[in-house]
Write an enzyme that holds these catalytic residues in place. Sequence first.
Site, PDB file in Angstrom:
ATOM      1  N   HIS B 324       0.809  -1.215   0.000  1.00 47.33           N
ATOM      2  CA  HIS B 324       0.000   0.000   0.000  1.00 47.33           C
ATOM      3  C   HIS B 324       0.840   1.262   0.000  1.00 47.33           C
ATOM      4  O   HIS B 324       0.437   2.276  -0.570  1.00 47.33           O
ATOM      5  CB  HIS B 324      -0.939   0.017   1.212  1.00 47.33           C
ATOM      6  CG  HIS B 324      -2.116  -0.872   1.027  1.00 47.33           C
ATOM      7  ND1 HIS B 324      -2.071  -2.215   1.254  1.00 47.33           N
ATOM      8  CD2 HIS B 324      -3.378  -0.604   0.623  1.00 47.33           C
ATOM      9  CE1 HIS B 324      -3.250  -2.735   0.991  1.00 47.33           C
ATOM     10  NE2 HIS B 324      -4.067  -1.783   0.603  1.00 47.33           N
ATOM     11  N   GLY B 325       1.964   1.230   0.664  1.00 46.41           N
ATOM     12  CA  GLY B 325       2.755   2.451   0.682  1.00 46.41           C
ATOM     13  C   GLY B 325       4.039   2.268   1.451  1.00 46.41           C
ATOM     14  O   GLY B 325       4.157   1.371   2.292  1.00 46.41           O
TER      15      GLY B 325
END
Lengths: 356, 491
Positions: B324-325
């Site tokens: 996701h990040g």
Amino acid sequence: MKNRALWIVIPLLLWLGLEMVSQRLDQGSYARAAWYEGALDRSRSGPIDFIFIGTSRTASAILPHVWEKEIREATGSTVHCRNLGRAFSGSPAHHFGLRELVQRHPETMRDCTVFIETTHGIPTFVERWEDKWFFPGNTQLAVDYMNRSDLWRYLRGPHDFESKAGVLGRYLGRFSNLVSGRRQLQQQFDWRVNRLTKRALHALGATEPETSGAALPAHRQLRQDRAGIALQRDLVRERTSPDILAAQEPLLPWEHRVVCQTVEMLKENDVEVVFFEMPAPSYVDIVNGTEVRRADRHAFAEWRTQYGLPLLETDLEVDDEDFPDLSHLAANRIEDYTKALARAFVKSPGKRSTSP
Amino acid sequence: MLFNTWTFLTFALIVFGLYYRLPHRWQNRLLLVASYIFYGAWDWRFLSLIWLSTIVDFVTGRAIAGEVDPKRKRLWLTVSCATNLGLLGVFKYAGFFAQSFADLAGVFGWNPGIVTLNIVLPVGISFYTFQTMSYTIDIYRGRLSPVRSFEDFALFVAYFPQLVAGPIERASHLLPQLVEPRSVSRSQVREGAWLIGWGLFKKAVIADNIAPRVDEVFFAGNDWASGGACLLAIYGFAIQIYCDFSGYSDVARGLGKLMGIDIMRNFQIPYVATSPQEFWRRWHISLSTWLRDYLYIPLGGNRFGGLQTYRNLMLTMVLGGLWHGAAWTFVLWGFYQGALLAVHRWFVVDRVAGAGTSGAGAGAARKTHPSKEKPGWARLPRAVLSWLVMFHLVCLGWLIFRAESVGQIWSFLGRIFTGPGLRIDEAHLLWPLLFFGGVLVVVDAWIRNADDPTTRPGWNRGLGPIAVTALVVLALVFWPPRIQQFIYFQF
């Protein structure tokens, strides 16, 4: 067949019903009636002697009834004052609104004095026609009194595709309050439901916020909660960052600014114009104290003198404590300010006679 | 180019205007050019990354299929995975790991003098790299034949409706639809129109109206919000992220349907889940199934039981979090999700259902679990309790996901547990949640995630036109003043 009829009749009835509801909801300080629409209505029935235009700072700081009383006491004349200051309004919106007033009621406007907000001797509105005509989400303020040539000018201008499409959509949807007045409806809805929620929370025993220092005026629906004030203060602090200050661009030549063209349009129609100084917190000294802004101020003073336009200043003393969110004057100072401004106007040599 | 803009509307009208007039091969060419324009509108320089990924995977896919030697097959697969993961590593994670290393070294008083390049994250890179990797891995596993046409493959990689925020399509599902001629049925048009409309409503009206309230409370340096406001902000973010992401997926699926292309479902009313396992079967389905098929199962899945299963769960979810990040809060979120799955598995599957048995015995025990024998009404309290607990566990996950820093997570939790009341001046946080959340619950409960709403009860007896008009009016009035980017674009 019956099914198709339902798909025509129900949406039509529902739309009409909601359109009527939206008309009824169009009340309060966000309503059209509280802005140029109200001034136009008033012009049909009687004179308007004073109009104030500016941002939310003007909207919240000028109390028309106090102004009227002060002028009446000083001159013995009964006057009518309209505060058309508005949050998120820009000079094109005011230009179109004032033009509408002048064109539709030239006789009434000839007796009127228009006051325009300045800060440190520089108009708060400094847009050019090629700049943005409105703040995001406030398209309708500029579109309400736009004519076809304005629309064409916007569509040909250097504006981005999104805003051009938005303006065109709003212009074409002016017949419907649900389309063109949706921002006001949003604000109305937000304000009313918020009030109800507060009551409910109060009934449930929710705690009141701890308050310290002066409060903001409530009558213009400025955000008074800690979050709103914190956000506003943060926004203001950004303006004094070295990067932002270094990126300041000259506002010259003033003739290219919409506000100056509005003044010319008003003067051509024999409408008196006065600039008035809005009190500001100390951070504005930094923003307007740069070399670029000093040159702008000097040039604007020259431009103003050329047209014989006064700049009204008050003797009201303020400090940063009087600006809870570093933008708007506190509730306990606005009456003093309106009175001080009225006194300054009465004393000013260029003041106009008022209607009896 | 965001779906909720006039620019995209104009773009889509032109594309569809041409699409329906063209034969199949030219339809694909049109979509390929349109996809590159769509992506290039953000930053045309990053098209080169898509092209690199496309060329490498097309070539390696054919090479894997053409090879007999397993070692050489593996070598080609390594080239494909290394290229895609290398792109992700450089453009998404390099700065994060370098900075983390420098921070760690700083703790020990060592300054390694690492220069972190501020590399701009290419939009959607995590989505299309995972999508193309599935192509070569499936060929390697013998589940898919390589596509002949480079054009078709390039379109599979860049297909604009789902290019930047998914769903992460499988080659075996999307490619055959691109290769074969397509037709668009009336029901597909109906479904497409509904999905686009409802998707935009969820994004622009629900998510974007709640977002400013959530941001306000999560605003860095905010120490004035009460515990009640913190709790509302977490609930708000749960609604916001669902509507934002599922809204995008719905619009993508709707656009696909209007072209006669079926894009996989990405959400299945996730907040009704009563267990972590069920939640991941309903949330971001295309990623969770991707992680299951290409990470969890290759790691061994639950085949070896015991600790290895828990290790595999943790590893899969931590990497899922990192997908996701590039931030420690995402790693922590992945770890938290892995822990939820592991604890649930230990408690419900292994301990309760297994009841001391294993293997086939566990399955038998599961079948005769006493709760299954109770009538529906008797199971309700337990189901409601499970749902309530699960929903709050998911919300706790969203706090970790959304927090600006690890410190903010503790600060929020501290305030929620020490002073949960809402102050009167925070009333403006409450009503948008109740109002927009209410609209979401009512429509989701009625439509039940059906692509075709006309199949739902009451639709053809007047409820359909009422609902559609009400949604149109709400959209008109509450369309937000500022266009907000989709949350998942940053991934």
